[in-house]
Design an enzyme around this catalytic site. Structure first.
Site, PDB file in Angstrom:
ATOM      1  N   HIS A  63       4.509  -2.123 -10.417  1.00 13.62           N
ATOM      2  CA  HIS A  63       5.874  -1.611 -10.194  1.00 13.62           C
ATOM      3  C   HIS A  63       5.934  -0.802  -8.896  1.00 13.62           C
ATOM      4  O   HIS A  63       6.890  -0.892  -8.130  1.00 13.62           O
ATOM      5  CB  HIS A  63       6.297  -0.668 -11.323  1.00 13.62           C
ATOM      6  N   SER A  72       0.097  -5.131 -16.022  1.00 10.10           N
ATOM      7  CA  SER A  72       1.223  -5.302 -16.940  1.00 10.10           C
ATOM      8  C   SER A  72       1.312  -4.059 -17.809  1.00 10.10           C
ATOM      9  O   SER A  72       0.280  -3.475 -18.165  1.00 10.10           O
ATOM     10  CB  SER A  72       0.953  -6.525 -17.829  1.00 10.10           C
ATOM     11  N   SER A  73       2.531  -3.686 -18.158  1.00 10.68           N
ATOM     12  CA  SER A  73       2.693  -2.529 -19.055  1.00 10.68           C
ATOM     13  C   SER A  73       2.008  -2.810 -20.387  1.00 10.68           C
ATOM     14  O   SER A  73       1.551  -1.890 -21.064  1.00 10.68           O
ATOM     15  CB  SER A  73       4.172  -2.254 -19.296  1.00 10.68           C
ATOM     16  N   LYS A  81       4.439 -11.974 -10.916  1.00  8.81           N
ATOM     17  CA  LYS A  81       3.743 -12.232 -12.188  1.00  8.81           C
ATOM     18  C   LYS A  81       4.707 -12.920 -13.156  1.00  8.81           C
ATOM     19  O   LYS A  81       4.343 -13.847 -13.844  1.00  8.81           O
ATOM     20  CB  LYS A  81       3.219 -10.938 -12.808  1.00  8.81           C
ATOM     21  N   GLY A 115       8.461  -8.741  -9.382  1.00  9.94           N
ATOM     22  CA  GLY A 115       7.072  -9.180  -9.252  1.00  9.94           C
ATOM     23  C   GLY A 115       6.933 -10.671  -9.510  1.00  9.94           C
ATOM     24  O   GLY A 115       7.632 -11.239 -10.359  1.00  9.94           O
TER      25      GLY A 115
END
Ligand code: PAF
Length: 286
Positions: free
Chosen positions: A37, A185-186, A149, A147
């Site tokens: 982020h 990733s969160s 991703k 992003g």
């Protein structure tokens, strides 16, 4: 940095800045911020006079209630991180603020959302489109940063902006990885230590497949990736699709397109991880 909870307050601030001729860069997030982020925030900072970051865990994009419940949240920590990046506004609305009434809009993305994430997470992209269209409407960004991703999400948002004629430039930013290759990733923080140890196999297998693919068919490459990851203790591939990077439809042969990406979703226990790798792009043959 101002922390804003209402559309009205956000609209007043942004309206004033835009009237003064400033460009607005926007980074939409669901919080639990990590370096991925923050790389988007850095890009926005470089490119815009005024940076808005939103933090909102959007319920309409979760097809699985348990995933929504366990999704990591830590607003205080996120705010501290953003302070270091001289962000001007953090927009952190409540669910009631974003959805005072049910959002019944249905978006049509043609074939784009019928595959991969769209197939395995029904309704997910409709929810993403609902929240992103509202956020764009409130923030009125010149540029918005996402992003790579979430490769399919990026394609869908580009299409959304085009279909709705929103005049926002959508900027895709490279995946940021942990030192062992795992895509940030969160959800990584939900992995047990044992799962965390196994998870880098996903990225390693994808990267190894770039060499493997030379001299192998698309199907052989696909099968090799799926088998190798599934052999790993604790990891289970949900899908691995090798697709045209624009249409997101699967390719049969490496010559079918000049832009080919492999997109994967893998379960580590109940935690779902996604990643992707580019086999071919327009300037770079595989
Ligand atoms: O990528 C995300 O974090 C979310 O899907 C987004 C774009 C913030 C919409 O809720």
């Amino acid at each position: 940095m101002r922390i804003v909870k209402t559309k009205k307050e956000l609209g007043d601030i942004v309206g004033e800045k835009k009237a003064a001729g400033l460009t607005v860069g926007f980074v939409p997030t669901m919080g639990a911020l990590h370096d991925g982020h923050l790389s988007l925030v850095e890009e926005a900072r470089k490119d815009s006079d005024f940076v808005v970051v939103s933090i909102f865990v959007n319920p309409t994009q979760f097809n699985n209630p348990e995933d929504l419940e366990t999704y990591p949240r830590d607003l205080d920590k996120d705010i501290k991180l953003l302070e270091k990046y001289s962000v001007e506004v953090v927009f952190a609305p409540s669910v009631e603020e974003m959805y005072p009434e049910e959002d019944t809009r249905h978006f049509d993305f043609g074939q784009l959302d019928k595959v991969m994430e769209g197939k395995y997470r029904p309704g997910h992209f409709n929810g993403v489109a609902q929240v992103v269209s509202k956020l764009f409407d409130y923030v009125k960004p010149d540029k918005a940063f996402f992003g790579e991703k979430d490769f399919q999400q990026l394609a869908i948002i580009r299409r959304l902006v085009k279909d709705l004629g929103m005049g926002v430039e959508v900027v895709g930013c490279p995946i940021v990885r942990e030192p062992d290759g795992l895509a940030m990733s969160s959800r990584n923080q939900l992995l047990t230590p044992e799962m965390r140890k196994n998870a880098p196999v996903i990225a390693k297998t994808l990267f190894d497949s770039l060499n493997f693919a030379a001299g192998k068919t698309v199907k052989q490459t696909r099968d090799a990736v799926v088998n190798r990851i599934n052999e790993t203790n604790m990891l289970k591939v949900e899908y691995f699709d090798i697709v045209d990077g624009d249409t997101l439809q699967t390719v049969e042969n490496w010559d079918d397109s000049d832009y080919i990406v492999g997109c994967i979703a893998v379960f580590a226990g109940k935690v779902r991880l996604i990643d992707n790798v580019t086999y071919k792009n327009r300037s770079h043959e595989h």
